[in-house]
Design a protein around this motif. Structure first.
Motif, mmCIF file in Angstrom:
data_model
loop_
_atom_site.group_PDB
_atom_site.id
_atom_site.type_symbol
_atom_site.label_atom_id
_atom_site.label_comp_id
_atom_site.label_asym_id
_atom_site.label_seq_id
_atom_site.Cartn_x
_atom_site.Cartn_y
_atom_site.Cartn_z
ATOM 1 N N PHE A 35 0.804 -1.288 0.001
ATOM 2 C CA PHE A 35 0.250 0.099 -0.009
ATOM 3 C C PHE A 35 0.724 1.024 0.011
ATOM 4 O O PHE A 35 2.053 1.255 0.475
ATOM 5 N N HIS A 37 0.119 5.678 0.651
ATOM 6 C CA HIS A 37 -0.649 6.685 0.879
ATOM 7 C C HIS A 37 -0.395 8.006 -0.235
ATOM 8 O O HIS A 37 0.663 8.182 0.020
ATOM 9 N N ILE A 48 -5.431 5.893 -1.301
ATOM 10 C CA ILE A 48 -4.424 4.777 -1.161
ATOM 11 C C ILE A 48 -4.241 3.908 -2.242
ATOM 12 O O ILE A 48 -5.199 3.448 -2.784
ATOM 13 N N VAL A 50 -3.225 0.495 -4.086
ATOM 14 C CA VAL A 50 -3.310 -1.092 -3.665
ATOM 15 C C VAL A 50 -2.732 -1.810 -4.471
ATOM 16 O O VAL A 50 -2.910 -1.796 -5.892
ATOM 17 N N LEU A 65 -8.088 3.048 -3.694
ATOM 18 C CA LEU A 65 -8.877 3.043 -2.508
ATOM 19 C C LEU A 65 -9.196 4.415 -2.139
ATOM 20 O O LEU A 65 -8.198 5.347 -2.130
ATOM 21 N N SER A 114 -4.583 1.018 8.378
ATOM 22 C CA SER A 114 -3.779 -0.170 8.003
ATOM 23 C C SER A 114 -4.549 -1.561 8.070
ATOM 24 O O SER A 114 -4.339 -2.210 7.018
ATOM 25 N N CYS A 117 -6.841 -2.055 5.324
ATOM 26 C CA CYS A 117 -6.188 -2.427 4.003
ATOM 27 C C CYS A 117 -5.759 -3.481 3.835
ATOM 28 O O CYS A 117 -5.959 -4.294 2.988
#
Length: 161
Positions: A35, A37, A48, A50, A65, A114, A117
């Motif tokens: 991931f 940010h 975010i 992915v 996301l 977190s 995710c």
């Protein structure tokens, strides 16, 4: 404008602001694997990246996301959706809405961005097939006009994917 849209525009509470600043600092020091940010100046909306886990159907694929935090986070779950194009998955609708119990009924204030995710990546990684939910077309049609996934009465019945 839906009620969820209106409530998401309310400023974060002091508790929510402090919690998100702490989570963001922890993320910068130790981001969850897979991931990234995307830095913005908006604490209330995170974007975010992915990255599909190696050895899965989504290996070498990248998705985004969007995480919108409500005024009373973490007492209330964030709204988490995939920014279209969403991955083909039996629990992810083409409009990006995710059918995952921790985002709704099973939310706990102990959860973090977190941990959410990691749960989403686990859900992706365990999928045996790339396909949309059976009711994708009907659901997406019913979500027009900006309906939030938090307004959906989800039915969590499939814990295999």
């Amino acid at each position: 404008m839906t009620s969820a849209s209106a409530s998401s525009r309310k400023a974060l509470s002091k508790i929510a602001t402090n919690r998100l600043q702490k989570e963001l600092m922890e993320w910068q020091v130790n981001p969850p694997t897979g991931f990234k940010h995307k830095v913005t100046d908006n604490l209330q909306r995170w974007v975010i990246e992915v990255h599909g886990a190696p050895g899965t159907l989504y290996s070498n694929e990248v998705f985004q996301l969007q995480v919108d935090f409500p005024e009373h986070y973490p007492m209330e779950a964030p709204q988490v959706i995939f920014v279209p194009p969403a991955p083909l998955h039996p629990h992810i609708y083409s409009n990006g809405h995710i059918c995952l119990d921790i985002l709704y009924d099973s939310w706990s204030p102990a959860m973090t961005v977190s941990s959410v995710c990691i749960s989403i990546l686990s859900m992706l990684s365990s999928s045996p097939a790339k396909q949309r939910p059976a009711d994708d077309e009907r659901y997406v049609k019913n979500c027009r006009n900006g309906r939030s996934p938090k307004e959906t009465r989800w039915w969590f019945h499939d814990d295999k994917v």
